[in-house]
Design an enzyme around this catalytic site. Sequence first.
Site, PDB file in Angstrom:
ATOM      1  N   GLU B  70       0.774  -1.051   0.075  1.00  0.00           N
ATOM      2  CA  GLU B  70       0.130  -0.062  -0.014  1.00  0.00           C
ATOM      3  C   GLU B  70       0.811   1.266   0.025  1.00  0.00           C
ATOM      4  OE1 GLU B  70      -0.684  -2.630   1.975  1.00  0.00           O
ATOM      5  OE2 GLU B  70      -2.486  -3.240   0.905  1.00  0.00           O
ATOM      6  N   PHE B  93      -8.855  -3.643   1.960  1.00  0.00           N
ATOM      7  CA  PHE B  93      -9.560  -3.574   3.514  1.00  0.00           C
ATOM      8  C   PHE B  93      -8.981  -2.129   3.838  1.00  0.00           C
ATOM      9  CE2 PHE B  93      -9.328  -8.212   2.724  1.00  0.00           C
ATOM     10  CZ  PHE B  93     -10.714  -8.419   3.047  1.00  0.00           C
ATOM     11  N   HIS B 139      -9.651  -6.918   9.549  1.00  0.00           N
ATOM     12  CA  HIS B 139      -9.956  -6.648   8.219  1.00  0.00           C
ATOM     13  C   HIS B 139     -11.503  -6.027   8.323  1.00  0.00           C
ATOM     14  CE1 HIS B 139      -7.187  -9.625   7.767  1.00  0.00           C
ATOM     15  NE2 HIS B 139      -6.925  -9.289   6.332  1.00  0.00           N
TER      16      HIS B 139
END
Lengths: 373, 333
Positions: B70, B93, B139
């Site tokens: 990310e 998520f 999550h």
Amino acid sequence: MSIEAITIPKWGMTMTEGLLAEWLVAVGDRIERGQEVMEVESTKTTNAVESPVSGIVRRIVVPEGDTAAVGALVAVVADASTSDEDIDAFIAQFASANKQENGEETGAVASRKIDVGNGKVVNALTIGPESDSTVVLLHGFGGDLSTWMFNQDAFAKNFRVVVLDLPGHGASTPISEGNVLVALTDAVEKAVASVANGKLHLVAHSFGGAVAAALAERKGEAVASITLLAPVGLSASMNKQFLDDFVAAERRRPLKEVLERLFADPSTISNDMVEATLQFKRLEGVPQALGAIKDLIANEQGQVQSITATLREFKGPVQLIWGESDQVVPVPTQSEVPQNVTLNTLPGVGHMPQMESTTEVNRLVLENIAKAK
Amino acid sequence: MAKISYRQALNDALHLEMARDPKVIMMGEDLTGGAGANGVKDAWGGPFGVTRGLLGAFGPERVRDTPISETAFVGAAAGAALTGMRPIAELMFVDFAGVCLDQIVNQIAKFRYMFGGHARTPLVIRATFGAGTRSAAQHTQAFYPVFTHFPGLKVVIPSNPYDAKGLLLQAIRDDDPVIFLENKMLYDMVGEVPDGAYTVPFGEARVVRDGSDVLLIAFGRMVQVAEEAARKLASEGVSACVIDPRTTSPLDEDTLLEFTEEIGRVVIIDEANPRCGMASDISALLADKCFHALKAPIKMVTAPHCPVPYAPNLEDAYVPNADAVIKAVKSII
């Protein structure tokens, strides 16, 4: 008198049941035709329902707070001399008749999109039996075919009824280029030709009146009668601020304030109505189309359209219906109304007579249609 | 108008806007089936089926699978936005925002301010959030209060298919960074959605249901919970108004204040943990600006102050439900 039924009305295509929010009358009350007898709530709107008959409320079948299918019997009206046994028999018979029709009568009706060429569609709802003439319902600026949700079924008892979304409204393709009134009339003419039978009875509201007049001009004797509700085109005076504010409003609060001007009683406007109008105004192409139509209706000097000559020369019956408290298109003076045209004004009614005074408007429209040869 | 799912509404918005504007690009993990993998491309339409068909329509240059980093792809998206593209980065998520929080709150949220208004960052970070999928504590968090805290970010939480499409189109066309949060439990929700393009403005609450006795304020999936509670309350003679602010930043304070003034009793339903959440934030706003109109204490129905449990029965108990809302309403009427 005979025994009469008051039933859950059908407002719009998707309504299948209604919640009886409030009884405004009680068993034993004498009621007059047109009197408000109950408040009914659909998933989209709440409205008072006017009695279609006069008489005494003999029985309330559906209590407050209950939900019943469209067309279901909610109350029985008769005179005082009718026996309780006869009323019981009427209720039993109504229930079994309704059961047989169930599914067809109470189901949602779907509109369909009619191809009118150049990649454009006109959304139309067709209801009622096959008949040798067709009632065509045209809404006004910023509206859509749901304008007629309280009226269409009354006309569909005896006639084929075609309810249209004008281009740039509802689910019809926007038009904002070229001569917009001509293009709009072209689209409406093509859509009507593909679904209507025989002669046409034009019923139009506000800006729809200009489209109806243009259509009558083109179709000549194929148009049998004209009923216009608060149409544009008869006088110069016009609340242009309403048009400007309607086009400019992009959010709930200002739009609600604009929509409230349509009705004599501003509390008629629900948040659902505001949200539905916002959803329509957010669609791509709609703001441009509305802007173009706005310019067709009025400029700084007042109204742009004139339908006076068309109405004067029309051979069939022409009727105007106007709310005395209309804040959008003011009631014309008697001298502005051609001699062959009947003007009906309704007290305590604003710019939306078809919704504010449903029973009276339905009666007047059917009366005018009956005058046609 | 067709009835389509929340997932399809988002997919429609992505197709429409990528076709309209060649500057719109997408990047994220598994958008098209995994970077460098040999299997069938776009077999799943992305991890949640939202990006289906985009690879075929717009090609791998514009729909980019990224490595599982990310930090890398959110940073790359920020750079692309600064240099003229309109990137959409997908965080599978929202919980994974932890590893790119510097990019989001120190870089993306600050560019416009620190470059004296000369930098535009037209970037959308789409992410799933919310409990209910048995995906455990890492999550399933709500997280939107975190983003709402930072000036410079717009935070959007659509609660239904119509809003999902209109808010996503608005997010992509917006010149500021937008955090766009999709509750996983809503992907199969079906509703009427227009075929063409339209945008829903930010900072404009939706009045979901009119009512006069109590005001229920809810975001995302909690709007359904509030509506269910309102329906049950109606059968007991209590008229509940439901409002969905749709965006937490900007927040439509005017509408919240207007309805609080009118109704005087308020319950706020928030799927996030209770401390420093939207429920406490809105409570403070209403208590400060509407105190004179309040007829009873403002009530908050939130998740408890604990991680989302993995045990299904505990996870179900964790998420606010209609019964909890009804109990809160009854305590103030």
